[in-house]
Design a protein around this motif. Structure first.
Motif, mmCIF file in Angstrom:
data_model
loop_
_atom_site.group_PDB
_atom_site.id
_atom_site.type_symbol
_atom_site.label_atom_id
_atom_site.label_comp_id
_atom_site.label_asym_id
_atom_site.label_seq_id
_atom_site.Cartn_x
_atom_site.Cartn_y
_atom_site.Cartn_z
ATOM 1 N N VAL A 1 3.818 8.456 4.607
ATOM 2 C CA VAL A 1 4.997 8.039 4.038
ATOM 3 C C VAL A 1 5.214 6.506 4.047
ATOM 4 O O VAL A 1 5.420 5.707 5.285
ATOM 5 C CB VAL A 1 6.244 8.491 4.314
ATOM 6 N N GLY A 2 5.147 5.666 3.052
ATOM 7 C CA GLY A 2 5.363 4.193 2.970
ATOM 8 C C GLY A 2 6.050 3.644 1.828
ATOM 9 O O GLY A 2 6.236 4.425 1.044
ATOM 10 N N ASP A 3 5.983 2.264 1.828
ATOM 11 C CA ASP A 3 6.746 1.626 0.716
ATOM 12 C C ASP A 3 5.803 0.630 0.092
ATOM 13 O O ASP A 3 6.316 -0.118 -0.740
ATOM 14 C CB ASP A 3 8.250 0.964 1.177
ATOM 15 N N TYR A 4 4.544 0.523 0.327
ATOM 16 C CA TYR A 4 3.861 -0.672 -0.079
ATOM 17 C C TYR A 4 2.348 0.088 -0.464
ATOM 18 O O TYR A 4 1.961 1.039 0.007
ATOM 19 C CB TYR A 4 3.587 -1.553 0.878
ATOM 20 N N LEU A 5 1.729 -0.851 -1.141
ATOM 21 C CA LEU A 5 0.144 -0.603 -1.648
ATOM 22 C C LEU A 5 -0.666 -0.401 -0.493
ATOM 23 O O LEU A 5 -1.347 0.760 -0.384
ATOM 24 C CB LEU A 5 -0.162 -1.579 -2.456
ATOM 25 N N TYR A 6 -0.464 -0.823 0.729
ATOM 26 C CA TYR A 6 -1.382 -0.629 1.902
ATOM 27 C C TYR A 6 -0.944 0.646 2.261
ATOM 28 O O TYR A 6 -2.004 1.141 3.047
ATOM 29 C CB TYR A 6 -1.079 -1.655 2.925
ATOM 30 N N ASP A 7 -0.073 1.134 2.275
ATOM 31 C CA ASP A 7 0.192 2.459 2.898
ATOM 32 C C ASP A 7 -0.134 3.565 2.001
ATOM 33 O O ASP A 7 -0.782 4.356 2.546
ATOM 34 C CB ASP A 7 1.862 2.685 2.739
ATOM 35 N N ILE A 8 -0.182 3.332 0.638
ATOM 36 C CA ILE A 8 -0.864 4.275 -0.119
ATOM 37 C C ILE A 8 -2.564 4.268 0.068
ATOM 38 O O ILE A 8 -3.065 5.344 0.053
ATOM 39 C CB ILE A 8 -0.665 4.114 -1.697
ATOM 40 N N GLN A 9 -2.858 3.061 0.134
ATOM 41 C CA GLN A 9 -4.406 2.992 0.349
ATOM 42 C C GLN A 9 -5.017 3.451 1.699
ATOM 43 O O GLN A 9 -5.907 4.060 1.875
ATOM 44 C CB GLN A 9 -4.753 1.553 0.193
ATOM 45 N N ALA A 10 -4.001 3.163 2.738
ATOM 46 C CA ALA A 10 -4.536 3.655 3.926
ATOM 47 C C ALA A 10 -4.464 5.429 3.897
ATOM 48 O O ALA A 10 -5.372 5.903 4.594
ATOM 49 C CB ALA A 10 -3.543 3.426 5.242
ATOM 50 N N ALA A 11 -3.361 5.949 3.318
ATOM 51 C CA ALA A 11 -3.491 7.418 3.340
ATOM 52 C C ALA A 11 -4.690 7.975 2.642
ATOM 53 O O ALA A 11 -5.335 8.818 2.988
ATOM 54 C CB ALA A 11 -2.030 7.725 2.551
ATOM 55 N N LYS A 12 -4.774 7.081 1.251
ATOM 56 C CA LYS A 12 -6.032 7.908 0.684
ATOM 57 C C LYS A 12 -7.495 7.658 1.179
ATOM 58 O O LYS A 12 -8.060 8.522 1.231
ATOM 59 C CB LYS A 12 -6.093 6.995 -0.734
ATOM 60 N N ASN A 13 -7.471 6.341 2.027
ATOM 61 C CA ASN A 13 -8.687 6.055 2.925
ATOM 62 C C ASN A 13 -8.776 7.331 3.853
ATOM 63 O O ASN A 13 -10.017 7.560 4.392
ATOM 64 C CB ASN A 13 -8.740 4.712 3.584
ATOM 65 N N ALA A 14 -7.701 7.660 4.612
ATOM 66 C CA ALA A 14 -7.791 8.703 5.616
ATOM 67 C C ALA A 14 -7.935 10.194 5.058
ATOM 68 O O ALA A 14 -8.076 11.053 5.759
ATOM 69 C CB ALA A 14 -6.413 8.721 6.499
ATOM 70 N N GLY A 15 -7.781 10.423 3.624
ATOM 71 C CA GLY A 15 -7.920 11.658 3.152
ATOM 72 C C GLY A 15 -6.495 12.416 3.384
ATOM 73 O O GLY A 15 -6.458 13.551 3.132
ATOM 74 N N MET A 16 -5.298 11.596 3.511
ATOM 75 C CA MET A 16 -3.993 12.326 3.571
ATOM 76 C C MET A 16 -3.313 12.171 2.331
ATOM 77 O O MET A 16 -3.683 11.404 1.421
ATOM 78 C CB MET A 16 -3.204 11.422 4.718
ATOM 79 N N LEU A 17 -2.297 12.829 2.273
ATOM 80 C CA LEU A 17 -1.154 12.573 1.021
ATOM 81 C C LEU A 17 -0.597 11.408 1.201
ATOM 82 O O LEU A 17 -0.051 11.058 2.419
ATOM 83 C CB LEU A 17 -0.229 13.757 0.932
#
Length: 198
Positions: free
Chosen positions: A149-165
């Motif tokens: 859970v985050g508030d910025y693009l890097y948070d989304i990218q990190a989750a996707k790069n890890a395979g997480m929601l």
């Protein structure tokens, strides 16, 4: 974008600044002080400097973060959500690009809520997924059963790069990258309602 179900989520990882606690950090101001080009990632810019310049730049960033940390407070509804997750015995962690010292100041007496807290001193900064993958391994939970859970693009990218929601907290307007997230919410009460439907 459908409303997610909590049935398959076994743990939550959170960003800190702008997600769980308030922050007044002005990154454009910081880029100006550091003579970092506009739109360039500040931490990546610093990592390319000479050793002496890195030391100076890191001191500038840390001093600025510590100043901001003294004024940080829980974002409305965030503390209640963390308490709910703790009560439901779901593991909770923080992955932040902030420094360890500033993170400790912002969390003050609330660090006991979190199983793990990883800062930029502990792992490569987001969007690198290393910190998220480390937590999944420590918890022995498949990445597909974790949400970041985050508030910025890097948070989304990190989750996707890890395979997480990837859950995006967007309290005001939705940024242009919002649709990359698996779910977008504007109030922590909405996420709390999903976690604790009864």
């Amino acid at each position: 974008m459908t409303i997610p179900t909590m049935a398959n989520i076994k743990g939550f990882i959170f960003d800190l600044d702008g997600t769980l606690v308030t922050s007044q950090l002005d990154f454009n101001y910081l880029r100006g002080v550091l003579q970092c080009p506009p739109e360039q990632d500040i931490l990546r810019f610093i990592s390319a400097l000479s050793t002496q310049e890195q030391t100076r730049a890191n001191k500038v960033v840390e001093d600025y973060e510590l100043q901001d940390a003294h004024n940080g407070v829980w974002i409305e509804g965030a503390e209640q959500l963390i308490r709910t997750l703790t009560q439901r015995q779901l593991p909770v962690a923080i992955v932040t690009r902030n420094s360890k010292q500033a993170t400790a100041l912002k969390l003050a007496n609330n660090q006991l809520f979190f199983d793990l807290i990883l800062t930029r001193e502990d792992a490569p900064p987001k969007p690198d997924p290393s910190a998220l993958l480390h937590i999944a391994q420590r918890w022995k939970i498949p990445v597909t059963e974790l949400a970041y859970v985050g508030d910025y693009l890097y948070d989304i990218q990190a989750a996707k790069n890890a395979g997480m929601l990837a859950y995006l907290y967007a309290p005001d307007t939705q940024p242009d990258y919002a649709q990359q997230a698996d779910w977008i919410f504007s109030r922590f009460a909405d996420l709390n309602a999903l976690v604790s439907p009864d």
